[in-house]
Every structure is written in C-alpha cells, then in structure tokens.
Design an enzyme around this catalytic site. Structure first.
Site, PDB file in Angstrom:
ATOM      1  N   ASP A   1       0.819  -1.228   0.000  1.00  0.00           N
ATOM      2  CA  ASP A   1       0.000   0.000   0.000  1.00  0.00           C
ATOM      3  C   ASP A   1       0.847   1.271   0.000  1.00  0.00           C
ATOM      4  O   ASP A   1       0.509   2.243  -0.668  1.00  0.00           O
ATOM      5  CB  ASP A   1      -1.045  -0.016   1.114  1.00  0.00           C
ATOM      6  CG  ASP A   1      -0.460   0.097   2.498  1.00  0.00           C
ATOM      7  OD1 ASP A   1      -1.049   0.739   3.346  1.00  0.00           O
ATOM      8  OD2 ASP A   1       0.618  -0.478   2.728  1.00  0.00           O
ATOM      9  N   GLY A   2       1.997   1.262   0.704  1.00  0.00           N
ATOM     10  CA  GLY A   2       2.854   2.448   0.718  1.00  0.00           C
ATOM     11  C   GLY A   2       3.352   2.788  -0.680  1.00  0.00           C
ATOM     12  O   GLY A   2       3.197   3.923  -1.159  1.00  0.00           O
TER      13      GLY A   2
ATOM     14  N   ASP B   1       1.737  -9.635   3.784  1.00  0.00           N
ATOM     15  CA  ASP B   1       0.624  -9.398   4.716  1.00  0.00           C
ATOM     16  C   ASP B   1      -0.742  -9.697   4.092  1.00  0.00           C
ATOM     17  O   ASP B   1      -1.724  -9.864   4.809  1.00  0.00           O
ATOM     18  CB  ASP B   1       0.625  -7.942   5.196  1.00  0.00           C
ATOM     19  CG  ASP B   1       1.949  -7.545   5.834  1.00  0.00           C
ATOM     20  OD1 ASP B   1       2.641  -8.433   6.348  1.00  0.00           O
ATOM     21  OD2 ASP B   1       2.281  -6.342   5.798  1.00  0.00           O
TER      22      ASP B   1
HETATM   23  O1  F6P Z   1       4.665  -5.368   5.386  1.00  0.00           O
HETATM   24  C1  F6P Z   1       5.544  -6.446   5.457  1.00  0.00           C
HETATM   25  C2  F6P Z   1       6.160  -6.563   6.834  1.00  0.00           C
HETATM   26  O2  F6P Z   1       7.014  -7.689   6.856  1.00  0.00           O
HETATM   27  C3  F6P Z   1       5.158  -6.629   7.980  1.00  0.00           C
HETATM   28  O3  F6P Z   1       4.547  -7.888   8.109  1.00  0.00           O
HETATM   29  C4  F6P Z   1       6.006  -6.217   9.136  1.00  0.00           C
HETATM   30  O4  F6P Z   1       5.217  -5.650  10.146  1.00  0.00           O
HETATM   31  C5  F6P Z   1       6.941  -5.176   8.528  1.00  0.00           C
HETATM   32  O5  F6P Z   1       6.933  -5.409   7.125  1.00  0.00           O
HETATM   33  C6  F6P Z   1       8.355  -5.230   9.024  1.00  0.00           C
HETATM   34  O6  F6P Z   1       9.075  -4.179   8.462  1.00  0.00           O
HETATM   35  P1  F6P Z   1      10.646  -4.030   8.483  1.00  0.00           P
HETATM   36  O7  F6P Z   1      11.190  -4.734   7.272  1.00  0.00           O
HETATM   37  O8  F6P Z   1      10.895  -2.557   8.433  1.00  0.00           O
HETATM   38  O9  F6P Z   1      11.161  -4.665   9.737  1.00  0.00           O
END
Ligand code: F6P
Length: 365
Positions: free
Chosen positions: A118-119, A142
């Site tokens: 979504d971002g 997700d």
């Molecule tokens: O959106 C994907 C995801 O893996 C989420 O499930 C999790 O909350 C987040 O990204 C973790 O982000 P980062 O890679 O910044 O730790």
C-alpha cells in the site's frame, strides 16, 4: 511510432518472495511481446530520485524466478514526495517528485510498473496524478491490499510459518509445553489465520478479534484435562487484548507507516504464565524469515501472471490501474481502489467459521 517504447520497473517497500519472478516476467514479456526496452530502478523509489538504474535484458533476468528477494533492491523508507536526506547529521524531508519526473523525462521513459504494497502504491498513484503512465503490481506477505484476492508472497510466508508450526508441534508435545509463534502481518491476521489452520494451531490470535486471556487459558486447560498436555498458539504481531493496545516494537520515522509491531508473543506468554504457573511456555518470533527465501510455485506462477498482465495493461493504455486476482482471473482495478482501505480478515467470514468448527480458539469466547 508506438506510444510506449521504454518502461521502468520499481520494487518498493518491504521485500517478499516472488519479486524476482515479476521482474523476470515483466522484462521477458516487454521484450518478447512488444519489443520494449526495460530499465529497473535500484532500491525502490530512491533509484528514481537518484537516477540510479540498470538495463534489464533477457540475460539479466534469466534464472531468477526461484530466487527470493529482489535483484533491484528495495527500501520501505524512501518516498519521493516526502524524501529524507541527511543535512548536517539531521534527516530532513522535502518533495523530490519533480526531480524523479525529470529523470524519467531525460531517460525517455514512457511507462512505469511499480511492484509494491500500500505504501508504494500510494506513491505510484501520486505519480499517476502527475501524468506518469503507471501500472501497479500487488505485493506483500501481509495480504492486506484491497481490490485483489491475493498478493504474491503471502502464500510463501504462510508456507514458512506453517513449517515452523509443524516443527514446534513435535517439541511442544515432547516437553508438554505451550508454544507461542509470533508471525508478521501488520494490522491484518491473514498469515496467522492461514498458517494456524494449516499448522493445526489450538489458539489463533489476530488483530481483527481482540482476545481475552482467560479464554486462551481456558482452551489450554481444557486440552490439558483431555490429556493433551501441550498447546500451540499463533499470534499475529498486530493482535491485541480486549480494551488493550497493539505492542509497538519501534518507530521508523522516515517510513510511510512508521510503526513496527512486535512483542505480543512475549506479552501473551507472560499473561498465560501469570495464570498457569505450572506450565512451561516458550515463544518463537518468526520475523523476517517470512519475507526471505524461495517463493513457492504458487507465488512464482501468480507473480509471473501479474508481471505479464502489468505489461499488457500498460500497452493497452490502462494507466493508473493495478493488476489484481479475482477468482482465477487477472483483471485491472484502479490503484485508488487498492489503497483505499486495508483488507482485513472478516471475523464472521468462512475461514474463521471453519477454524472454529475444528476447535480453534480465537481467544474471544
Ligand atoms: O509489510 C511487510 C512486513 O514484513 C510486515 O509484516 C512487518 O510488520 C513489517 O513489514 C516489518 O518491516 P521491516 O522490514 O521494516 O522490519
């Protein structure tokens, strides 16, 4: 002269298994079916702002479909419309979207395919509003994007989590323990629900159904009385108790969504431990293992279908759309539809009903 001769490709946001399958499919189909040139921007939208890219040709994308990650690199921080640079050791943000637009003009780019959650699709939509010919591809473990049945990467993450549950099961049974597995998913419980069902979890805690710890304890106790002296609990990172909050692990201020969740598994363990002191409890946080590794065949195929459909959509003039799976058909939907709301688990939906029918507790009754 064709309207589209050269296209750019970006992988944005957190990585997930299947990105390379899309890159391969986009590049091959653009070259083989339409005679286009393809360039790939490096490290997500940062590459677009910094004019950092590579040429993608048939040789460059050969043999990558089964490999995890993305050959282009990615970041879940850099947003051209709110771009952070280090000024005298302090991160300061500014709008660098015109710089990105200039880069695209100078490169002679006629279209842009954005593979993201979504971002990244929000950013893609902002570029579409500036007149860029954009098509989006829905990516995220997700599975929380609206307007598509499934995002690629989700089923591989479920496979990884389900495998972890199988492994936890045997050691849980040997030691008569309660094993808690914390999985990702942000504000949606899709990974926990699907992995929990596949991995025969006894309790599944998801953000969409606030839990009551006494109900969780009742389930463990009931099993114990039936002679099952172990229990398996899957907790989505976004799960929260009734009248309680999600557990935030840290904040990433430069990110589209600065909140990083994590720690609910430990919290649930402590809450259970406070009520059942005689039972041993262990917590496993699966973390980024869910994002890494080889995509399962389902995701390779879905990613390939999405990649081919994205090029077809650009060539058919379906700008500002995202490719989407509906049933078994790939269709195009406006990007705005996909980013309007997060797609969450329906607490009264059929998956929850099925899980309840086989005795799963969601900690709510
Ligand atoms: O959106 C994907 C995801 O893996 C989420 O499930 C999790 O909350 C987040 O990204 C973790 O982000 P980062 O890679 O910044 O730790």
């Amino acid at each position: 002269m064709k309207e589209i001769n050269q296209i750019g490709l970006i992988t944005g946001g957190g990585d997930c298994p299947g990105l390379n399958s899309v890159i391969r499919a986009v590049t091959k189909s653009a070259i083989l079916n339409y005679g286009l040139e393809v360039i790939g921007f490096l490290d997500g939208f940062k590459g677009l702002v910094e004019d950092n890219y590579i040429q993608l040709d048939l040789r460059r994308v050969s043999g990558i479909s089964h490999i995890g990650g993305t050959i282009l690199g990615t970041t879940n921080r850099d947003n051209p419309f709110n771009y952070y640079t280090d000024i005298a050791g302090q991160p300061q943000s500014s709008d660098q979207s015109e710089r990105a637009m200039n880069n695209m003009r100078n490169l002679g780019l006629d279209g842009l395919i954005v593979i993201g959650g979504d971002g990244s699709l929000h950013i893609a939509n902002q570029f579409a509003q500036k007149g860029v010919k954009v098509v989006g591809v829905p990516k995220t473990i997700d599975n929380d994007l609206a307007a598509t049945d499934v995002t690629f990467g989700f089923n591989t993450a479920v496979d990884t989590a389900s495998d972890a549950l199988d492994k936890l099961h045997t050691t849980a049974e040997s030691h008569h323990r309660v094993m808690i597995l914390e999985v990702m998913g942000r504000y949606a419980g899709w990974i926990a629900l699907h992995a929990g069902l596949s991995g025969s979890a006894d309790v599944i805690l998801i953000p969409e159904i606030p839990y009551n710890i006494d109900a969780v304890v009742a389930k463990i106790t009931q099993r114990y009385r039936q002679g099952k002296k172990f229990s398996i609990i899957v907790v989505a990172e976004g799960a929260a108790p009734e009248n309680g909050e999600m557990v935030v692990q840290n904040l990433v201020p430069t990110s589209h969504d600065p909140i990083r969740l994590g720690g609910i598994g430990q919290k649930v363990a402590e809450e259970i431990g406070g009520r059942l002191s005689q039972i041993e409890i262990r917590v496993t946080v699966l973390g980024h293992l869910q994002r890494g590794g080889s995509p399962i065949p389902y995701d390779r195929i879905l990613a390939t279908r999405y990649g081919v459909a994205a090029v077809d959509a650009l060539m058919a003039g379906k700008y500002g759309t995202m490719v989407s799976l509906r049933g078994n058909e790939i269709i195009n939907v406006p990007i705005v539809e996909a980013i309007k709301d997060l797609r969450k688990v329906d607490p009264n939906g059929s998956m929850i009903r099925v899980a309840r029918s086989v005795g799963v507790s969601f900690g709510d009754r």
